[in-house]
Design an enzyme around this catalytic site. Structure first.
Site, PDB file in Angstrom:
ATOM      1  N   GLY A   9       0.822  -1.215   0.000  1.00 18.80           N
ATOM      2  CA  GLY A   9       0.000   0.000   0.000  1.00 18.80           C
ATOM      3  C   GLY A   9       0.851   1.258   0.000  1.00 18.80           C
ATOM      4  O   GLY A   9       0.504   2.269  -0.627  1.00 18.80           O
ATOM      5  N   ASN A  10       2.018   1.196   0.659  1.00 22.83           N
ATOM      6  CA  ASN A  10       2.852   2.393   0.748  1.00 22.83           C
ATOM      7  C   ASN A  10       3.560   2.721  -0.567  1.00 22.83           C
ATOM      8  O   ASN A  10       4.091   3.810  -0.734  1.00 22.83           O
ATOM      9  CB  ASN A  10       3.848   2.275   1.897  1.00 22.83           C
ATOM     10  CG  ASN A  10       4.534   0.927   1.890  1.00 22.83           C
ATOM     11  OD1 ASN A  10       5.067   0.518   0.870  1.00 22.83           O
ATOM     12  ND2 ASN A  10       4.500   0.225   3.013  1.00 22.83           N
ATOM     13  N   LYS A 122      -9.893  -6.302  12.377  1.00 24.23           N
ATOM     14  CA  LYS A 122      -9.363  -5.245  11.494  1.00 24.23           C
ATOM     15  C   LYS A 122     -10.179  -3.967  11.674  1.00 24.23           C
ATOM     16  O   LYS A 122     -11.373  -3.928  11.367  1.00 24.23           O
ATOM     17  CB  LYS A 122      -9.478  -5.675  10.025  1.00 24.23           C
ATOM     18  CG  LYS A 122      -8.452  -6.694   9.624  1.00 24.23           C
ATOM     19  CD  LYS A 122      -7.265  -6.060   8.925  1.00 24.23           C
ATOM     20  CE  LYS A 122      -6.306  -7.155   8.484  1.00 24.23           C
ATOM     21  NZ  LYS A 122      -5.023  -6.649   8.039  1.00 24.23           N
ATOM     22  N   LYS A 206      -3.956  -8.911   1.265  1.00 25.70           N
ATOM     23  CA  LYS A 206      -3.541  -8.998  -0.145  1.00 25.70           C
ATOM     24  C   LYS A 206      -2.364  -9.953  -0.342  1.00 25.70           C
ATOM     25  O   LYS A 206      -2.234 -10.582  -1.391  1.00 25.70           O
ATOM     26  CB  LYS A 206      -3.198  -7.619  -0.711  1.00 25.70           C
ATOM     27  CG  LYS A 206      -1.962  -6.987  -0.100  1.00 25.70           C
ATOM     28  CD  LYS A 206      -1.010  -6.448  -1.139  1.00 25.70           C
ATOM     29  CE  LYS A 206       0.329  -6.023  -0.617  1.00 25.70           C
ATOM     30  NZ  LYS A 206       0.665  -5.951   0.782  1.00 25.70           N
ATOM     31  N   LYS A 264       3.141 -11.482   5.137  1.00 29.27           N
ATOM     32  CA  LYS A 264       4.051 -11.656   3.990  1.00 29.27           C
ATOM     33  C   LYS A 264       4.815 -12.973   4.136  1.00 29.27           C
ATOM     34  O   LYS A 264       4.961 -13.731   3.180  1.00 29.27           O
ATOM     35  CB  LYS A 264       5.039 -10.488   3.900  1.00 29.27           C
ATOM     36  CG  LYS A 264       4.341  -9.148   3.673  1.00 29.27           C
ATOM     37  CD  LYS A 264       5.335  -8.031   3.491  1.00 29.27           C
ATOM     38  CE  LYS A 264       4.673  -6.669   3.671  1.00 29.27           C
ATOM     39  NZ  LYS A 264       3.436  -6.475   2.909  1.00 29.27           N
TER      40      LYS A 264
HETATM   41  P1  ADP Z   1       2.863  -3.148   2.819  1.00 26.16           P
HETATM   42  O1  ADP Z   1       2.094  -1.888   2.650  1.00 26.16           O
HETATM   43  O2  ADP Z   1       3.960  -3.295   1.828  1.00 26.16           O
HETATM   44  O3  ADP Z   1       2.008  -4.373   2.975  1.00 26.16           O
HETATM   45  P2  ADP Z   1       3.401  -3.317   5.697  1.00 26.16           P
HETATM   46  O4  ADP Z   1       3.519  -2.050   6.466  1.00 26.16           O
HETATM   47  O5  ADP Z   1       2.168  -4.121   5.858  1.00 26.16           O
HETATM   48  O6  ADP Z   1       3.692  -2.927   4.180  1.00 26.16           O
HETATM   49  O7  ADP Z   1       4.657  -4.265   6.021  1.00 26.16           O
HETATM   50  C1  ADP Z   1       5.989  -3.825   5.832  1.00 26.16           C
HETATM   51  C2  ADP Z   1       6.529  -3.293   7.140  1.00 26.16           C
HETATM   52  O8  ADP Z   1       6.737  -4.363   8.059  1.00 26.16           O
HETATM   53  C3  ADP Z   1       7.880  -2.638   7.085  1.00 26.16           C
HETATM   54  O9  ADP Z   1       7.791  -1.298   6.653  1.00 26.16           O
HETATM   55  C4  ADP Z   1       8.363  -2.744   8.530  1.00 26.16           C
HETATM   56  O10 ADP Z   1       8.106  -1.543   9.216  1.00 26.16           O
HETATM   57  C5  ADP Z   1       7.497  -3.832   9.141  1.00 26.16           C
HETATM   58  N1  ADP Z   1       8.204  -4.926   9.803  1.00 26.16           N
HETATM   59  C6  ADP Z   1       7.829  -5.495  10.967  1.00 26.16           C
HETATM   60  N2  ADP Z   1       8.628  -6.492  11.321  1.00 26.16           N
HETATM   61  C7  ADP Z   1       9.590  -6.586  10.374  1.00 26.16           C
HETATM   62  C8  ADP Z   1      10.714  -7.464  10.178  1.00 26.16           C
HETATM   63  N3  ADP Z   1      11.016  -8.432  11.054  1.00 26.16           N
HETATM   64  N4  ADP Z   1      11.483  -7.272   9.086  1.00 26.16           N
HETATM   65  C9  ADP Z   1      11.182  -6.295   8.194  1.00 26.16           C
HETATM   66  N5  ADP Z   1      10.122  -5.449   8.330  1.00 26.16           N
HETATM   67  C10 ADP Z   1       9.322  -5.585   9.392  1.00 26.16           C
HETATM   68 MG    MG Z   2       0.548  -4.785   4.615  1.00 27.38          MG
END
Ligand code: ADP
Ligand code: MG
Length: 307
Positions: A9-10, A122, A206, A264
């Site tokens: 999303g970012n 959520k 997603k 993820k």
């Molecule tokens: P997206 O919008 O890509 O789904 P999210 O914010 O849901 O992004 O997930 C990515 C984020 O997960 C990263 O920006 C980071 O802040 C966070 N994060 C939490 N734990 C970890 C980890 N162990 N390794 C890497 N990132 C992490």
């Molecule tokens: Mg996410």
């Protein structure tokens, strides 16, 4: 290769940025340059997040006095697939004019008895006072929970079981198209008592939908693109380090936070366990390096990867 990529999303709206169309189109065009590099050499399916966008549409719908009730979230999800899908479709086509790019509205089947419906977690939409929230809950059948000092609506995040339009997505891929689908996890639907599809108020992850699609489309690789270089150990500490290669069992052993890296990691592990394929997590800008084995966290059955 046939590759499914999930775009965070970012990548569409940076944290703190105004949700103006102009800002999002600029970001999408940057993402599209990376996606075009993949589309040039591979069969590509693109899925994307929709959290901030569906939030904007929900607020607009809730404040529209001509409506007797706001549009439901399945409908809003379809709106975001159209909007973001259009932006991506245009961006990738401009970055790679030889590509045939199609954005689809898709339905993602979830189970009506998924435990997530009984325990919704959520948060979606606006914040309300306790009294307002309870009134809305009674009027509209919402479940509301405390979010800090305010109250907000919560919906369940059921597990995606199947993407209804999978056979058609295959036809498009076989015909050489780049397909954008599964955005926001797909429009959540269940089968009702008569076996008919029906939208439900839910938010599907997603990344998990990307794993379901990658499996059913027999993709060679699932790549989850986000704003970190991969899954890290000791994340957020001076000792933080990217996991370079791992097996699903190793990844599951580490433990990652539920709202962000957790889904993820679950998605890449599921794909590798089900298919024996290759899955990766990394930065959008590193997309081609990830395929070359030079960036990201790469998960394979035996924890090795040679491009
Ligand atoms: P997206 O919008 O890509 O789904 P999210 O914010 O849901 O992004 O997930 C990515 C984020 O997960 C990263 O920006 C980071 O802040 C966070 N994060 C939490 N734990 C970890 C980890 N162990 N390794 C890497 N990132 C992490
Ligand atoms: Mg996410």
């Amino acid at each position: 290769m046939r590759i499914v990529v999930a775009l965070g999303g970012n990548a569409l709206l940076k944290r703190g940025e105004k949700p103006d169309a102009r800002n999002q189109i600029e970001n999408v065009n940057l993402a599209a340059e990376q996606l075009a590099k993949l589309a040039k050499d591979h069969e590509l399916v693109i899925t994307h997040g929709n959290g901030p966008q569906v939030g904007v549409l929900a607020l607009e719908s809730a404040s529209d006095t001509r409506l007797s009730e706001p549009y439901p979230f399945d409908t809003l999800g379809a709106e975001t697939q159209g909007m973001i899908g259009y932006w991506l479709q245009q961006g990738v086509k401009n970055a790679l004019p030889s590509a045939n790019v199609m954005a689809l509205i898709n339905q993602t089947l979830v189970l009506a008895d998924d435990p997530a419906f009984a325990n919704p977690t959520k948060f979606i939409g606006e914040v309300y006072s306790k009294e307002e929230a309870e009134k809305l809950a009674a009027e509209r059948g919402w479940v509301v929970k405390a979010d800090g000092e305010y109250f907000r609506r919560v919906v369940g995040s059921p597990k995606p079981q199947r993407v209804i339009e999978t056979p058609l997505i295959k036809v498009l891929l076989d015909a050489g198209a780049t397909v954008i689908c599964g955005g926001g996890g797909g429009v959540p639907v269940v089968r009702n008592g008569e076996g008919k599809l029906e939208g439900v108020e839910a938010v599907i992850d997603k990344d998990l939908t990307a794993a379901v699609m990658a499996d059913s489309l027999e993709a060679d690789m699932l790549i989850i693109l986000t704003d970190v270089d991969g899954a890290q150990l000791d994340y957020g500490t001076p000792n933080a380090r990217r996991i370079d290669r791992a097996t699903p069992a190793e990844m599951r052993g580490y433990g990652f936070p539920a709202g962000s890296m957790g889904p993820k990691v679950e998605a890449v592990c599921r794909f590798v366990e089900l298919t024996g394929g290759v899955a990766a997590i990394g930065r959008l800008e590193d997309a081609t390096k990830i395929i070359a084995g030079e960036a990201g966290t790469i998960v394979t059955p035996d924890g090795t990867y040679n491009a």
